[in-house]
Design a protein around this motif. Structure first.
Motif, PDB file in Angstrom:
ATOM      1  N   ALA A 146       0.883  -1.227  -0.214  1.00 47.06           N
ATOM      2  CA  ALA A 146      -0.052  -0.001   0.095  1.00 47.06           C
ATOM      3  C   ALA A 146       0.857   1.244  -0.010  1.00 47.06           C
ATOM      4  N   CYS A 196       1.555   4.972   2.104  1.00 45.22           N
ATOM      5  CA  CYS A 196       1.374   5.678   3.501  1.00 45.22           C
ATOM      6  C   CYS A 196       1.912   7.004   3.328  1.00 45.22           C
ATOM      7  N   ARG A 231      -2.586   5.882   5.810  1.00 42.09           N
ATOM      8  CA  ARG A 231      -2.311   4.663   5.874  1.00 42.09           C
ATOM      9  C   ARG A 231      -3.086   3.862   4.708  1.00 42.09           C
ATOM     10  N   ASP A 232      -2.401   2.591   4.469  1.00 48.72           N
ATOM     11  CA  ASP A 232      -3.034   1.468   3.809  1.00 48.72           C
ATOM     12  C   ASP A 232      -3.754   2.165   2.517  1.00 48.72           C
TER      13      ASP A 232
END
Length: 140
Positions: free
Chosen positions: A46, A48, A85-86
């Motif tokens: 991912a 961030c 995030r993510d």
């Protein structure tokens, strides 16, 4: 008639921002408020984002997350704080979350990022049906 159609097609193409092949959201972005800069980077599969600069940090490099709505988190240092995030997806839209805004101290469980051009991102954070959108520009 052919010239008019060609002129409209050329004007439409010139007026539409294009993305360079392989355009990426990684890098440092100006958040548009308080002189903030966030670095978006790969974190596993991912993306961030962490705070790398802001006016408050230049005035006080040890600045804490004092605006956080959660009193237990107000002692965290702002520099290096992960605020995104993510986030997964691509090549022009990503989603995930959470996302956090240290300017207001509020966060959202979900975020949507749209690459508008090579140098412009739209960041949208939503809590239930209430959303807030910001435009970030790539730092030079």
């Amino acid at each position: 008639m052919k010239q008019a159609v060609l002129a409209v097609a050329v004007a439409a193409t010139l007026g539409t921002p294009t993305l360079a092949q392989g355009a990426s959201i990684t890098g440092v972005w100006n958040t548009g408020s308080e002189g903030g800069k966030v670095q978006i980077y790969r974190c596993g599969d991912a993306y961030c984002g962490r705070i790398v600069d802001a006016a408050r940090l230049r005035a006080n490099p040890d600045q804490r997350d004092e605006r956080n709505s959660n009193p237990r988190l107000r002692d965290r240092k702002l520099k290096g704080l992960v605020v995104l995030r993510d986030v997964t997806g691509g090549p022009t839209e990503w989603s995930g979350g959470p996302v956090y805004d240290p300017e207001t101290g509020d966060g959202a469980r979900s975020a949507k990022i749209t690459l508008l051009s090579n140098d412009k991102l739209r960041i949208k954070g939503c809590v239930a049906v209430f959303c807030r959108t910001k435009i970030w520009t790539r730092a030079k």
